[in-house]
Design a protein around this motif. Structure first.
Motif, mmCIF file in Angstrom:
data_model
loop_
_atom_site.group_PDB
_atom_site.id
_atom_site.type_symbol
_atom_site.label_atom_id
_atom_site.label_comp_id
_atom_site.label_asym_id
_atom_site.label_seq_id
_atom_site.Cartn_x
_atom_site.Cartn_y
_atom_site.Cartn_z
ATOM 1 N N ASP A 138 0.855 -1.179 0.000
ATOM 2 C CA ASP A 138 0.000 0.000 0.000
ATOM 3 C C ASP A 138 0.892 1.231 0.000
ATOM 4 O O ASP A 138 2.116 1.110 0.033
ATOM 5 C CB ASP A 138 -0.891 -0.030 1.249
ATOM 6 N N GLU A 183 -7.771 8.125 -0.232
ATOM 7 C CA GLU A 183 -8.982 7.335 -0.015
ATOM 8 C C GLU A 183 -9.526 7.351 1.414
ATOM 9 O O GLU A 183 -10.707 7.096 1.626
ATOM 10 C CB GLU A 183 -8.723 5.888 -0.444
ATOM 11 N N HIS A 184 -8.659 7.628 2.394
ATOM 12 C CA HIS A 184 -9.077 7.585 3.806
ATOM 13 C C HIS A 184 -8.568 8.775 4.606
ATOM 14 O O HIS A 184 -8.428 8.676 5.831
ATOM 15 C CB HIS A 184 -8.619 6.271 4.454
ATOM 16 N N SER A 209 -2.125 6.604 -1.329
ATOM 17 C CA SER A 209 -3.454 5.993 -1.442
ATOM 18 C C SER A 209 -4.277 6.206 -0.180
ATOM 19 O O SER A 209 -5.474 6.500 -0.252
ATOM 20 C CB SER A 209 -3.350 4.498 -1.718
ATOM 21 N N CYS A 210 -3.647 6.048 0.969
ATOM 22 C CA CYS A 210 -4.364 6.234 2.229
ATOM 23 C C CYS A 210 -4.842 7.679 2.363
ATOM 24 O O CYS A 210 -5.979 7.921 2.775
ATOM 25 C CB CYS A 210 -3.487 5.853 3.411
ATOM 26 N N ARG A 220 -9.509 -3.680 5.367
ATOM 27 C CA ARG A 220 -8.775 -4.807 4.798
ATOM 28 C C ARG A 220 -8.774 -6.023 5.710
ATOM 29 O O ARG A 220 -8.325 -7.081 5.316
ATOM 30 C CB ARG A 220 -7.338 -4.380 4.504
ATOM 31 N N TRP A 231 -4.961 5.622 8.785
ATOM 32 C CA TRP A 231 -4.549 4.238 8.575
ATOM 33 C C TRP A 231 -5.412 3.253 9.342
ATOM 34 O O TRP A 231 -5.708 2.162 8.849
ATOM 35 C CB TRP A 231 -3.071 4.050 8.929
ATOM 36 N N GLU A 263 -8.526 3.352 9.987
ATOM 37 C CA GLU A 263 -9.743 3.147 9.197
ATOM 38 C C GLU A 263 -9.453 2.296 7.962
ATOM 39 O O GLU A 263 -10.188 1.369 7.628
ATOM 40 C CB GLU A 263 -10.301 4.510 8.780
ATOM 41 N N ARG A 264 -8.361 2.598 7.290
ATOM 42 C CA ARG A 264 -7.994 1.868 6.076
ATOM 43 C C ARG A 264 -7.701 0.389 6.364
ATOM 44 O O ARG A 264 -8.132 -0.501 5.641
ATOM 45 C CB ARG A 264 -6.781 2.530 5.425
#
Length: 132
Positions: A97, A105-106, A101-102, A117, A110, A112-113
């Motif tokens: 990852d 998208e979030h 991206s985190c 997953r 982290w 929450e991300r």
């Protein structure tokens, strides 16, 4: 979740192994900055999920295009094996990852991300983050 004595010992060993893998990976993989893990210790080691974080998406893409993801996975597998953790199919236990991206998208959250997953992996162990 509070871990019992045996589970805590396993988790401590996993943390030690991943700390070593993290330090080696920082030297060998461009853009890699930290990793973390989560696991459901009632289904361990199959439930172990290691997330390897790079600065930007392009570094993750480059890692995979050069097939260096296999070397990274083998590095993690080797360190875990030293503490008695055998992964049947390590490719399923390791994800790549990026901070980029985190953030996108979030909003950089982290926790929450990573929940997204690992939502099938409750209860979750403590989150050992190995920052740069």
């Amino acid at each position: 979740m509070k871990l019992n004595k045996t589970t805590k010992k396993i988790d401590d060993n996993v943390c030690k192994a991943l700390t070593l893998a993290c330090e080696q990976a920082k030297e060998n993989f461009d853009g890699f900055i930290w990793l973390t893990h989560r696991a459901n210790y009632t289904q361990f080691p199959a439930s172990l999920m290691v997330t390897c974080v790079f600065e930007i998406d392009a570094e993750v893409t480059a890692l995979k295009e050069k097939n260096l993801d296999e070397s990274f996975i083998k590095l993690i597998q080797k360190q875990l094996l030293k503490v008695g953790v055998v992964l049947k199919n390590a490719r399923q236990n390791v994800r790549f990852d990026s901070e980029e991206s985190c953030l996108r998208e979030h909003r950089g959250l982290w926790e929450e991300r990573l929940k997204l997953r690992t939502n099938k992996q409750k209860p979750i162990s403590k989150n050992c983050r190995f920052p740069h």
